[in-house]
Scaffold this motif. Structure first.
Motif, PDB file in Angstrom:
ATOM      1  N   LYS A 152       0.831  -1.188   0.000  1.00 56.94           N
ATOM      2  CA  LYS A 152       0.000   0.000   0.000  1.00 56.94           C
ATOM      3  C   LYS A 152       0.874   1.251   0.000  1.00 56.94           C
ATOM      4  CE  LYS A 152      -4.026  -2.008   2.337  1.00 56.94           C
ATOM      5  NZ  LYS A 152      -4.996  -1.862   3.459  1.00 56.94           N
ATOM      6  N   TRP A 153       0.267   2.358  -0.444  1.00 57.31           N
ATOM      7  CA  TRP A 153       0.992   3.619  -0.474  1.00 57.31           C
ATOM      8  C   TRP A 153       1.459   4.025   0.924  1.00 57.31           C
ATOM      9  CZ3 TRP A 153       2.903   5.417  -4.715  1.00 57.31           C
ATOM     10  CH2 TRP A 153       2.267   5.194  -5.931  1.00 57.31           C
ATOM     11  N   TYR A 154       0.680   3.651   1.932  1.00 50.80           N
ATOM     12  CA  TYR A 154       1.043   4.007   3.303  1.00 50.80           C
ATOM     13  C   TYR A 154       2.353   3.338   3.704  1.00 50.80           C
ATOM     14  CZ  TYR A 154      -0.023   5.742   7.991  1.00 50.80           C
ATOM     15  OH  TYR A 154       0.004   6.446   9.166  1.00 50.80           O
ATOM     16  N   ALA A 155       2.514   2.078   3.297  1.00 52.27           N
ATOM     17  CA  ALA A 155       3.762   1.368   3.586  1.00 52.27           C
ATOM     18  C   ALA A 155       4.919   1.999   2.832  1.00 52.27           C
ATOM     19  CB  ALA A 155       3.625  -0.106   3.218  1.00 52.27           C
ATOM     20  N   LEU A 156       4.672   2.386   1.584  1.00 51.11           N
ATOM     21  CA  LEU A 156       5.715   3.042   0.799  1.00 51.11           C
ATOM     22  C   LEU A 156       6.106   4.377   1.412  1.00 51.11           C
ATOM     23  CD1 LEU A 156       4.660   2.316  -2.895  1.00 51.11           C
ATOM     24  CD2 LEU A 156       6.461   1.225  -1.545  1.00 51.11           C
ATOM     25  N   ALA A 157       5.139   5.056   2.017  1.00 51.77           N
ATOM     26  CA  ALA A 157       5.442   6.337   2.674  1.00 51.77           C
ATOM     27  C   ALA A 157       6.395   6.126   3.844  1.00 51.77           C
ATOM     28  CB  ALA A 157       4.151   6.999   3.156  1.00 51.77           C
ATOM     29  N   TYR A 158       6.154   5.071   4.630  1.00 50.79           N
ATOM     30  CA  TYR A 158       7.059   4.758   5.737  1.00 50.79           C
ATOM     31  C   TYR A 158       8.464   4.450   5.207  1.00 50.79           C
ATOM     32  CZ  TYR A 158       4.064   4.633   9.869  1.00 50.79           C
ATOM     33  OH  TYR A 158       3.278   4.981  10.942  1.00 50.79           O
ATOM     34  N   ILE A 159       8.512   3.667   4.136  1.00 52.95           N
ATOM     35  CA  ILE A 159       9.810   3.297   3.558  1.00 52.95           C
ATOM     36  C   ILE A 159      10.525   4.534   3.020  1.00 52.95           C
ATOM     37  CG2 ILE A 159      10.918   2.009   1.695  1.00 52.95           C
ATOM     38  CD1 ILE A 159       8.672  -0.079   1.992  1.00 52.95           C
ATOM     39  N   ALA A 160       9.786   5.389   2.309  1.00 53.01           N
ATOM     40  CA  ALA A 160      10.383   6.606   1.755  1.00 53.01           C
ATOM     41  C   ALA A 160      10.903   7.508   2.860  1.00 53.01           C
ATOM     42  CB  ALA A 160       9.363   7.353   0.894  1.00 53.01           C
ATOM     43  N   GLY A 161      10.153   7.634   3.958  1.00 51.37           N
ATOM     44  CA  GLY A 161      10.582   8.466   5.071  1.00 51.37           C
ATOM     45  C   GLY A 161      11.837   7.930   5.734  1.00 51.37           C
ATOM     46  N   LEU A 162      11.881   6.611   5.958  1.00 55.29           N
ATOM     47  CA  LEU A 162      13.044   6.001   6.601  1.00 55.29           C
ATOM     48  C   LEU A 162      14.278   6.058   5.707  1.00 55.29           C
ATOM     49  CD1 LEU A 162      11.314   2.899   8.231  1.00 55.29           C
ATOM     50  CD2 LEU A 162      12.350   4.820   9.453  1.00 55.29           C
ATOM     51  N   VAL A 163      14.108   5.730   4.432  1.00 56.91           N
ATOM     52  CA  VAL A 163      15.250   5.740   3.516  1.00 56.91           C
ATOM     53  C   VAL A 163      15.736   7.169   3.282  1.00 56.91           C
ATOM     54  CG1 VAL A 163      16.006   5.220   1.164  1.00 56.91           C
ATOM     55  CG2 VAL A 163      14.595   3.583   2.413  1.00 56.91           C
ATOM     56  N   GLY A 164      14.794   8.105   3.092  1.00 56.23           N
ATOM     57  CA  GLY A 164      15.179   9.501   2.905  1.00 56.23           C
ATOM     58  C   GLY A 164      15.884  10.053   4.129  1.00 56.23           C
ATOM     59  N   GLY A 165      15.374   9.725   5.321  1.00 56.19           N
ATOM     60  CA  GLY A 165      16.008  10.164   6.555  1.00 56.19           C
ATOM     61  C   GLY A 165      17.387   9.555   6.728  1.00 56.19           C
ATOM     62  N   TRP A 166      17.517   8.278   6.394  1.00 59.02           N
ATOM     63  CA  TRP A 166      18.824   7.600   6.479  1.00 59.02           C
ATOM     64  C   TRP A 166      19.847   8.254   5.562  1.00 59.02           C
ATOM     65  CZ3 TRP A 166      20.673   4.832   2.122  1.00 59.02           C
ATOM     66  CH2 TRP A 166      21.894   4.161   2.312  1.00 59.02           C
ATOM     67  N   PHE A 167      19.458   8.537   4.334  1.00 59.93           N
ATOM     68  CA  PHE A 167      20.380   9.150   3.369  1.00 59.93           C
ATOM     69  C   PHE A 167      20.820  10.538   3.840  1.00 59.93           C
ATOM     70  CE2 PHE A 167      21.180  11.812  -0.373  1.00 59.93           C
ATOM     71  CZ  PHE A 167      22.157  11.064  -1.016  1.00 59.93           C
ATOM     72  N   TYR A 168      19.866  11.343   4.305  1.00 58.57           N
ATOM     73  CA  TYR A 168      20.173  12.694   4.767  1.00 58.57           C
ATOM     74  C   TYR A 168      21.050  12.653   6.016  1.00 58.57           C
ATOM     75  CZ  TYR A 168      19.286  17.639   5.907  1.00 58.57           C
ATOM     76  OH  TYR A 168      19.422  18.979   6.196  1.00 58.57           O
ATOM     77  N   ALA A 169      20.765  11.713   6.921  1.00 54.19           N
ATOM     78  CA  ALA A 169      21.556  11.587   8.144  1.00 54.19           C
ATOM     79  C   ALA A 169      23.008  11.249   7.812  1.00 54.19           C
ATOM     80  CB  ALA A 169      20.949  10.525   9.053  1.00 54.19           C
ATOM     81  N   ARG A 170      23.228  10.409   6.824  1.00 53.23           N
ATOM     82  CA  ARG A 170      24.590  10.064   6.421  1.00 53.23           C
ATOM     83  C   ARG A 170      25.335  11.296   5.912  1.00 53.23           C
ATOM     84  NH1 ARG A 170      26.297   4.802   5.469  1.00 53.23           N
ATOM     85  NH2 ARG A 170      27.578   5.571   3.734  1.00 53.23           N
TER      86      ARG A 170
END
Length: 297
Positions: free
Chosen positions: A26-44
């Motif tokens: 679902k799009w909701y699951a993709l939103a969680y994934i996008a938030g976590l991956v985007g946050g991980w990339f920015y944190a690095r």
């Protein structure tokens, strides 16, 4: 018939990926994934920037890679527990099995926030890192997840706004009756996501991580303000309604659970901004942390 000038809800399937009619993602699951991956990339990127850290010990890139799992668990578990406790406890007391039925929806930001803090502090303790610093790092990247999460709420047609018959961009949501409503999910995506992301990006460039707790305080206070503002456009949860009256007004009622939960957040945010500005949260022996980061001790 919907009102003449209301915007019909866009026909977006909540299921992003399906096989032979069977929902897979679902799009909701993709939103969680996008938030976590985007946050991980920015944190690095932030961890790799030498100019932001000064004498404060920073996590390694490998720490950031491991941290994403801890935060994901904290957000999901905390978000679910928070929703059960804050928003619908009587129902779950009657049917405890529903607590595990996450597929039916029901997540609380405030619960996820507390869950992620617990995960961050536990992770910092186990890795010998400054807990305030880890919270600061998370605070800078969290608005990414908030943005995608609110967009997913809009796609799902949930958490819609209050009735707004005179608002030119009101939307008739499938589950909101024939009444045109504020697209409050988009308001929240803009305020809690985009606007807060800009504020935190400016803050981290201005202050860096040299004052542990400062960025975390700015985020917590900023979220409390933006969420409270957006709550005036969002329809309260039906099982709770308005907490202290039926009218929308500063003294006449209209207070929602979301507003109430933001009060302690604002207080804590102000407290940590003051403590960090006064240097109370700084490491007492920064030279030791510098040596530890360089592998000298």
């Amino acid at each position: 018939m919907p009102p003449l000038f209301a915007i019909p809800f866009p026909a977006i399937d909540p299921v992003a990926i399906s096989i032979s009619g069977v929902p897979i993602v679902k799009w909701y699951a993709l939103a969680y994934i996008a938030g976590l991956v985007g946050g991980w990339f920015y944190a690095r990127q932030l961890v790799a920037s030498d100019s932001l850290w000064g004498v404060v010990k920073r996590p390694k890139l490998s720490d950031v890679d491991d941290l994403i799992v801890w935060v994901a668990l904290g957000v999901v578990l905390g978000g679910r527990i928070g929703y059960v406790l804050f928003y619908n406890l009587p129902m779950y007391m009657d049917d405890p099995a529903e607590i595990l039925a996450i597929r039916n929806g029901g997540m609380s930001f405030h619960g996820g926030f507390l869950g992620s803090i617990f995960a961050l502090l536990l992770f910092a303790h186990r890795r010998g890192l400054n807990g305030y610093t880890m919270l600061d790092l998370a605070s800078v990247v969290v608005p990414i997840g908030l943005f995608f999460g609110r967009i997913a709420n809009f796609v799902n047609g949930e958490l819609w706004g209050r009735a707004a018959p005179d608002f030119p961009y009101a939307i008739v949501f499938p589950t909101g009756g024939d009444v045109p409503r504020y697209p409050s999910q988009l308001f929240e995506a803009t305020a809690e996501g985009l606007l807060l992301f800009i504020v935190m990006a400016i803050s981290v460039r201005r202050f860096g991580f040299r004052k542990p707790g400062l960025l975390g305080g700015i985020f917590v206070l900023g979220y409390a303000i933006t969420r409270t503002f957006c709550e005036f456009f969002r329809e309260p949860d039906p099982q709770l309604g308005f907490l202290f009256g039926r009218e929308v007004g500063a003294l006449g009622g209209g207070i929602t659970m979301g507003m109430l939960l933001c009060v302690p957040m604002a207080i804590v945010g102000i407290m940590y901004i003051v403590l960090a500005a006064r240097g109370v949260t700084r490491p007492r022996h920064p030279e030791v942390e510098v040596q530890a980061e360089a592998g000298q001790i």
